[in-house]
Design a protein around this motif. Structure first.
Motif, mmCIF file in Angstrom:
data_model
loop_
_atom_site.group_PDB
_atom_site.id
_atom_site.type_symbol
_atom_site.label_atom_id
_atom_site.label_comp_id
_atom_site.label_asym_id
_atom_site.label_seq_id
_atom_site.Cartn_x
_atom_site.Cartn_y
_atom_site.Cartn_z
ATOM 1 N N LEU A 6 0.835 -1.213 0.000
ATOM 2 C CA LEU A 6 0.000 0.000 0.000
ATOM 3 C C LEU A 6 0.868 1.261 0.000
ATOM 4 N N THR A 9 2.577 1.715 -3.383
ATOM 5 C CA THR A 9 1.619 2.114 -4.420
ATOM 6 C C THR A 9 1.201 3.570 -4.256
ATOM 7 N N VAL A 10 0.925 3.985 -3.019
ATOM 8 C CA VAL A 10 0.548 5.384 -2.761
ATOM 9 C C VAL A 10 1.712 6.313 -3.114
ATOM 10 N N ALA A 13 1.844 6.640 -6.771
ATOM 11 C CA ALA A 13 0.727 7.491 -7.211
ATOM 12 C C ALA A 13 1.082 8.968 -7.028
ATOM 13 N N SER A 66 -11.906 6.293 -9.579
ATOM 14 C CA SER A 66 -11.790 5.197 -8.612
ATOM 15 C C SER A 66 -12.864 4.128 -8.786
ATOM 16 N N THR A 194 -5.451 11.517 -9.388
ATOM 17 C CA THR A 194 -4.598 10.753 -8.476
ATOM 18 C C THR A 194 -5.323 10.445 -7.179
ATOM 19 N N VAL A 198 -5.492 6.790 -5.336
ATOM 20 C CA VAL A 198 -5.108 6.545 -3.939
ATOM 21 C C VAL A 198 -6.291 5.952 -3.168
ATOM 22 N N ALA A 201 -6.494 2.370 -3.954
ATOM 23 C CA ALA A 201 -5.458 1.618 -3.217
ATOM 24 C C ALA A 201 -5.888 1.362 -1.778
ATOM 25 N N LEU A 202 -6.507 2.357 -1.155
ATOM 26 C CA LEU A 202 -6.980 2.212 0.234
ATOM 27 C C LEU A 202 -8.110 1.178 0.324
ATOM 28 N N VAL A 217 -5.278 12.693 1.776
ATOM 29 C CA VAL A 217 -5.129 12.343 0.361
ATOM 30 C C VAL A 217 -5.234 13.607 -0.495
ATOM 31 N N SER A 220 -2.000 15.796 0.134
ATOM 32 C CA SER A 220 -0.766 15.243 -0.447
ATOM 33 C C SER A 220 -0.805 15.285 -1.975
ATOM 34 N N CYS A 221 -1.970 14.979 -2.579
ATOM 35 C CA CYS A 221 -2.072 15.036 -4.050
ATOM 36 C C CYS A 221 -1.916 16.472 -4.551
#
Length: 331
Positions: A6, A9-10, A13, A66, A194, A198, A201-202, A217, A220-221
């Motif tokens: 995880l 992958t994050v 991303a 998503s 993105t 994410v 992924a979660l 999220v 950070s994106c």
């Protein structure tokens, strides 16, 4: 292993968002820099701030990414599919950035998702891909082209008796606003893409359900997109700002206003993730065609259009190969 997968992958991303920032920052500011409305550093700083602001304006595009394109995969193999999709997109971004070709980061991401999903044996929602990706891929540049032409024609008619030097000076100031609007639209569109990845992924890691996007999220994106934007995409800026057509301030204003309008409409009305690259490029062509059709360097335009058609299949192929490599590594 699940937590490690995880985190990796994050992180990938977020790196994709960073490459998106420096790959697509040119979209927002190339016209302003080429007309000398803004200095390159001032333009990049403004674009970075507005990208950050745009990231917090909505979540419709993130939800489409998503939930609307591929079946949410599960377990370690699911995380591998997502990882491969991102690697495919990043690889294509870096290749096109190196050659200065303004291809679409968005379509690189979607191509990566489809390629990895097919390689991993999970369902692709082809109706969603067609409605939310393929149709907008063709419609948004056409709208940008026609609207750019019409907006520029209206500006030429309205200011036909104005003093050319005064008008240009006024439009140079106005371009600061139109470039900011363009950058805001870029943040609204591309940071959300993105965020959607994410969130997926979660969900795969069983950390949360589909639904709300966690605040961290979004932050950070938005931050990574802004940092990437400030890093600057000088190669692509040269293509958009100079090689398609030599722009003056009124033309730059018309192109940016057109592109921003198309992006806001796609985001808020249709939740469609469109390509900022496609829209600003076609708007520049439409604006340039008001001068005379031959003023647009159609040879450069042809190479850009070719890039549009290659992007999704190329990113899909890289993502599929990457997934097979990941699968072998996982045993």
């Amino acid at each position: 292993m699940d937590t490690f997968a995880l985190v990796v992958t994050v992180a990938v991303a977020l790196f994709f968002t960073y490459t998106n920032g420096f790959h697509d920052s040119a979209n927002a500011i190339a016209t302003s820099v080429s007309t000398r409305a803004l200095t390159p550093r001032a333009a990049l700083l403004m674009a970075a701030v507005m990208n950050m602001a745009g990231a917090f304006l909505g979540s419709g595009v993130a939800k489409t990414v998503s939930e609307g394109l591929i079946e949410t995969p599960h377990g370690d193999s699911g995380m591998g599919i997502l990882f491969a999709a991102l690697v495919g997109a990043i690889t294509w971004n870096l290749i096109t950035w190196y050659f200065g070709l303004p291809s679409s980061s968005s379509h690189a991401l979607f191509g990566g998702m489809v390629g990895a999903a097919l390689a991993g044996g999970i369902a692709v929602y082809w109706s969603g891909v067609f409605e939310k990706i393929v149709i907008p891929m063709f419609v948004s540049p056409l709208v940008g082209l026609v609207l750019g032409y019409l907006v520029m024609a209206v500006i030429l008619w309205m200011f036909r008796r104005a003093n050319p030097h005064k008008a240009k000076r006024g439009f140079r100031i106005a371009q600061t606003v139109s470039a900011a609007g363009m950058a805001l639209g870029h943040g609204l569109q591309d940071a959300q893409k993105t965020m959607g990845i994410v969130v997926m992924a979660l969900v795969i890691a069983d950390v949360q359900d589909h639904g709300q996007i966690p605040a961290w999220v979004k932050v950070s994106c938005a931050l990574m997109l802004s940092l990437g934007t400030y890093a600057g995409g000088w190669r692509i800026m040269r293509t958009l700002g100079r090689r398609i057509i030599e722009l003056d301030p009124p033309q730059g204003f018309a192109a940016e206003t057109t592109a921003a309008s198309v992006m806001y409409t796609a985001s808020f009305m249709f939740h469609a993730p469109i390509s900022t690259t496609h829209v600003i490029t076609s708007a520049i062509m439409g604006v340039g065609a008001t001068k005379r059709v031959s003023a647009v360097r159609w040879g450069v335009a042809k190479n850009i259009v070719l890039g549009w058609f290659i992007t999704m299949p190329a990113a899909a192929l890289v993502a599929a190969v990457c997934y097979w490599v990941v699968k072998l590594a996982m045993g």
